[in-house]
Enzyme design. Structure first.
Site, short mmCIF file in Angstrom:
data_model
loop_
_atom_site.label_atom_id
_atom_site.label_comp_id
_atom_site.label_asym_id
_atom_site.label_seq_id
_atom_site.Cartn_x
_atom_site.Cartn_y
_atom_site.Cartn_z
N SER A 157 42.40 31.53 37.69
CA SER A 157 43.37 32.22 38.54
C SER A 157 44.42 31.22 39.04
CB SER A 157 42.63 32.91 39.70
OG SER A 157 43.48 33.75 40.43
N ASP A 322 40.81 42.42 33.15
CA ASP A 322 41.59 41.77 34.20
C ASP A 322 43.00 42.34 34.18
OD1 ASP A 322 42.92 40.14 35.97
OD2 ASP A 322 42.32 38.25 35.04
N HIS A 355 39.35 40.77 37.30
CA HIS A 355 39.81 39.39 37.49
C HIS A 355 38.68 38.47 37.93
CE1 HIS A 355 42.64 36.18 38.15
NE2 HIS A 355 42.34 36.09 39.44
#
Length: 388
Positions: A157, A322, A355
């Site tokens: 991320s 995601d 995610h």
């Protein structure tokens, strides 16, 4: 009787703090006169100093990536699934470093720290920091630790964005970069989510324009809503449906506005627990750093040109469910690297967790991660032998 930790855990760990007196010039044009970075290390640095791994954390994480701070800790570090003996980032083979980013609220200098010019907490006066600023501060930490070159810089991320920035800004100081569940820049939708979260915080009556420390308050309601919103974006529709469906807490409708569905209860719990462990001003800073990340912007939007300095070999990983940082975003990074004849591997992992999948022990993901890091470890051993 002392607690026994799992055999594949690094066990008890103690954070360390490094103070820097040299001012840090920020991309905003402002300057931090001095600052602290809190960090943890796992494993041992080899004689050749060739086996060091930098782990970069995501928005709401910190330096505590693995292990336990005390025998009473219920939960280990945030990336326990991937760091430890025998795990992808194998602490029997690597020396692992993870620091809390500048602007954080877990020990590194940030809004809660004292501004030396006023003697009061920085609060909203703390300068906006960027991914590039974090990388620059991490490079200084590497200098202190005597690490001239990382075997790999790894992150998921926002941490993956840092790994990418490292490869651009310090191409000779890392041999590999692992960019997991990341993006070369935020979409307008992602920026919009961040802005709604910031507005929730800033419109809370207890926010006091960011000076809530001095008022003895916390913008609980705003921060809670921001976290609830963010948490929704970290999950997929499939994972939420599988976990909660439309299940009712009491098995019936109450025709009111209190918690009725299990998913409502879960989100409120996530929001309330977050308020107890995170700072609202830090949340504002971290989301801005996300919004500002766009290395191609200095090259007329040409990502290939932005990645031209890269010398590290790359692994880019995405997850099918995601939707916050979709596989399409990862493929943009891969294409730009290939356009520049860079060495890159790509894995798109079938996963239903959204995610947050990058934090989870998903078998195919761990297999890819393990295999790549196994090659990095073998290279470290060879590098070490060459240095002797």
């Amino acid at each position: 009787m002392a607690r026994e930790f799992p055999a594949d855990s690094v066990g008890l760990v103690t954070p360390q703090t490094q103070h820097f007196d040299a001012p840090l010039r920020l991309e905003s044009g402002r300057e931090l006169p001095a600052y602290d970075l809190i960090y943890e290390t796992y494993g041992e640095l080899n004689a050749a100093r060739s086996n060091a791994i930098l782990v970069c954390h995501a928005l709401s994480s910190d330096h505590h990536a693995a292990g336990y701070h005390s025998e009473d800790d219920r939960k280990p570090g945030w990336w326990e699934a991937c760091i430890g003996p025998g795990k992808p980032i194998d602490t029997d083979r690597f020396f692992v470093v993870c620091c809390n980013n500048l602007g954080g609220c877990k020990g590194s200098t940030g809004p809660m720290s004292v501004n030396p010019e006023t003697g009061k907490p920085w609060g909203p006066d703390f300068p906006v920091v960027t991914v590039g600023d974090w990388v620059a501060s991490q490079a200084r930490l590497a200098d202190v630790l005597g690490i001239e070159q990382w075997a790999a810089v790894v992150g998921g991320s926002l941490g993956g964005m840092q790994a990418l920035q490292w490869a651009i800004d310090y191409p000779e100081r890392l041999r590999h970069a692992l960019v997991i569940a990341a993006s070369p820049k935020l979409t307008a939708q992602n920026i919009a989510f961040n802005e709604v979260a910031r507005q929730a915080i800033m419109s809370d009556p207890d926010f006091h324009a960011g000076h809530y420390y001095e008022h003895g308050t916390i913008p609980r309601r705003g921060l809670m809503i921001a976290r609830m919103l963010g948490h929704i974006t970290y999950l997929s529709d499939d994972s939420m449906r599988a976990k909660f469906g439309r299940e009712l807490r009491e098995g019936k409708l109450n025709f009111g506005f209190d918690v009725e569905f299990q998913v409502e209860s879960y989100l409120r719990y996530q929001g309330q627990s977050f308020v107890e462990r995170f700072d609202a001003n830090t949340y504002l800073l971290m989301t801005k750093a996300l919004d500002y990340f766009d290395p191609a912007s200095r090259h007329g939007g040409d990502l290939s040109a932005a990645l031209a300095p890269v010398r590290a070999r790359m692994l880019v990983v995405s997850f099918t469910s995601d939707w916050r940082f979709s596989p399409q975003r990862s493929r943009e990074i891969v294409k730009a690297l290939l356009d520049g004849d860079k060495e890159v591997s790509y894995a798109e992992i079938e996963a239903t967790q959204g995610h947050d999948a990058f934090l989870m022990p998903i078998e195919k993901y761990l297999d890819v991660f393990h295999a790549y890091m196994g090659n990095v470890a073998a290279e470290c051993a060879t590098t070490g032998e060459d240095a002797q």
